[in-house]
Design a protein around this motif. Structure first.
Motif, PDB file in Angstrom:
ATOM      1  N   ASP A 180      -8.075   1.107  -3.764  1.00 50.43           N
ATOM      2  CA  ASP A 180      -7.496   0.149  -4.695  1.00 50.43           C
ATOM      3  C   ASP A 180      -7.762   0.599  -6.127  1.00 50.43           C
ATOM      4  OD1 ASP A 180      -6.568  -1.631  -2.710  1.00 50.43           O
ATOM      5  OD2 ASP A 180      -8.522  -2.611  -2.596  1.00 50.43           O
ATOM      6  N   THR A 190       0.838  -1.190   0.000  1.00 46.06           N
ATOM      7  CA  THR A 190       0.000   0.000   0.000  1.00 46.06           C
ATOM      8  C   THR A 190       0.876   1.244   0.000  1.00 46.06           C
ATOM      9  OG1 THR A 190      -1.755  -1.146   1.203  1.00 46.06           O
ATOM     10  CG2 THR A 190      -1.798   1.259   1.244  1.00 46.06           C
ATOM     11  N   ARG A 227      -7.877   2.011   2.617  1.00 47.71           N
ATOM     12  CA  ARG A 227      -7.137   2.186   1.368  1.00 47.71           C
ATOM     13  C   ARG A 227      -8.065   2.414   0.171  1.00 47.71           C
ATOM     14  NH1 ARG A 227      -6.502  -3.896   1.609  1.00 47.71           N
ATOM     15  NH2 ARG A 227      -7.504  -4.677  -0.287  1.00 47.71           N
ATOM     16  N   ARG A 248      -2.928   4.354   0.701  1.00 44.82           N
ATOM     17  CA  ARG A 248      -3.401   4.378   2.073  1.00 44.82           C
ATOM     18  C   ARG A 248      -4.325   5.569   2.322  1.00 44.82           C
ATOM     19  NH1 ARG A 248      -2.477   6.606   6.987  1.00 44.82           N
ATOM     20  NH2 ARG A 248      -2.856   5.261   8.803  1.00 44.82           N
ATOM     21  N   ARG A 277      -2.551  -0.904  -8.026  1.00 38.88           N
ATOM     22  CA  ARG A 277      -1.909  -0.197  -6.914  1.00 38.88           C
ATOM     23  C   ARG A 277      -2.923  -0.005  -5.807  1.00 38.88           C
ATOM     24  NH1 ARG A 277      -1.529   6.182  -8.759  1.00 38.88           N
ATOM     25  NH2 ARG A 277      -0.265   6.277  -6.868  1.00 38.88           N
ATOM     26  N   SER A 278      -2.420   0.313  -4.624  1.00 35.55           N
ATOM     27  CA  SER A 278      -3.270   0.621  -3.479  1.00 35.55           C
ATOM     28  C   SER A 278      -2.680   1.824  -2.765  1.00 35.55           C
ATOM     29  CB  SER A 278      -3.362  -0.569  -2.518  1.00 35.55           C
ATOM     30  OG  SER A 278      -4.024  -1.663  -3.120  1.00 35.55           O
TER      31      SER A 278
END
Length: 293
Positions: free
Chosen positions: A220, A2, A218, A233, A230-231
């Motif tokens: 996503d 993340t 998060r 936060r 991708r992730s």
């Protein structure tokens, strides 16, 4: 992994159920809701000024009609709201005779058609649905939805996406780009597994789907094929919905919620309900206006 991108608090008001963010690029203004408390937030991003409007009913999303009016998606129908004085006029009812349900996720298609989700006030299984407001009329698209979320559209308007969060499934459906209406049946794009669940989504200029993962702190990002790319936060556990904001639409506004948290859970998640700005380096798209007829 993340990513931790530069993040700031846009509003420290702890929303019970923050939802439905959108952005008006013509005025550099972001809008979002606290569904449970019947509040509409207005943020001038350049100045940082924020106003809170009391609506007198639960509402969850809006579409810009023109410079003077919004179409508000509320618990009992669609309302035209004048920006100058906040006066709301019922345009058409939606499940107004069903006290079990309220509005939830919604988004405007490039054609001006508005997709609108409803759900049970206590998330009763199969109590909700997804509708289309098209040419002044509401039609049922998908019945028996428990928690409608992730309504968004590909850049060319040829694909629609929606989730039933209770089933942890994100669907894709082929659309007529000129009308925003389905021309085929929904198919499963992905099944969410692991921590958290699918909540609100928005599609960027490359067709990637940015999804708020409720319960996992998060955002996503998925490819049009359903691959997680991708992730990012989010400083609150229950991120609820993203929107692209800013002059180049590269920043991400993310709402959150403290719904269903007891005192201990809220103490462990002090940012719950706040609204955030993420420096996401996104290639966002401006939201289209909704067409009344």
């Amino acid at each position: 992994m993340t990513e931790q991108v530069p993040t700031s608090v846009l509003s420290d008001h702890p929303c019970h159920l923050g939802e439905g963010p959108t952005y008006d690029a013509t005025t550099d203004t972001a809008w979002w809701f606290d569904i449970r408390e019947g509040l509409l937030f207005e943020a001038q991003l350049g100045s940082g000024g924020i106003r809170v409007h009391t609506l007198g009913r639960m509402a969850s999303a809006l579409g810009r009609i023109d410079a003077e009016r919004h179409l508000i998606v509320a618990e009992d129908g669609l309302y035209v709201r004048k920006l100058a004085d906040g006066v709301m006029t019922l345009l058409c009812p939606l499940e107004a005779d069903n006290p079990t349900t309220r509005s939830n996720d919604a988004r405007v298609h490039q054609s001006g058609t508005f997709w609108i989700g409803t759900m049970g006030r206590k998330a009763e299984p199969g109590a909700g649905a997804i509708y289309a407001f098209h040419r002044g009329k509401i039609s049922l698209l998908f019945p028996r939805i428990s928690i409608p979320n992730s309504i968004c559209f590909s850049p060319d308007g040829a694909i629609g996406y929606f989730a039933d969060s209770a089933r942890a499934v994100l669907y894709s459906v082929p659309l007529n780009p000129a009308t925003g209406l389905p021309r085929g049946e929904p198919e499963v794009l992905l099944r969410h597994t692991g921590i958290g669940g699918l909540d609100g989504s928005v599609c960027d200029a490359d067709g990637q789907i940015w999804n708020a993962c409720w319960g996992a702190s998060r955002i996503d990002v998925y490819s049009p094929q359903g691959e997680r790319l991708r992730s990012l936060r989010v400083p609150a556990k229950q991120a609820s919905c993203p929107a692209f904001v800013g002059p180049d639409l590269s920043r991400l506004l993310v709402t959150s919620a403290w719904q269903d948290m007891d005192a201990a859970a809220r103490a462990a998640d002090p940012q719950a309900g706040k609204t955030f700005l993420l420096e996401a380096s996104a290639r966002g798209r401006a939201e289209p206006d909704v067409k009344l007829a």
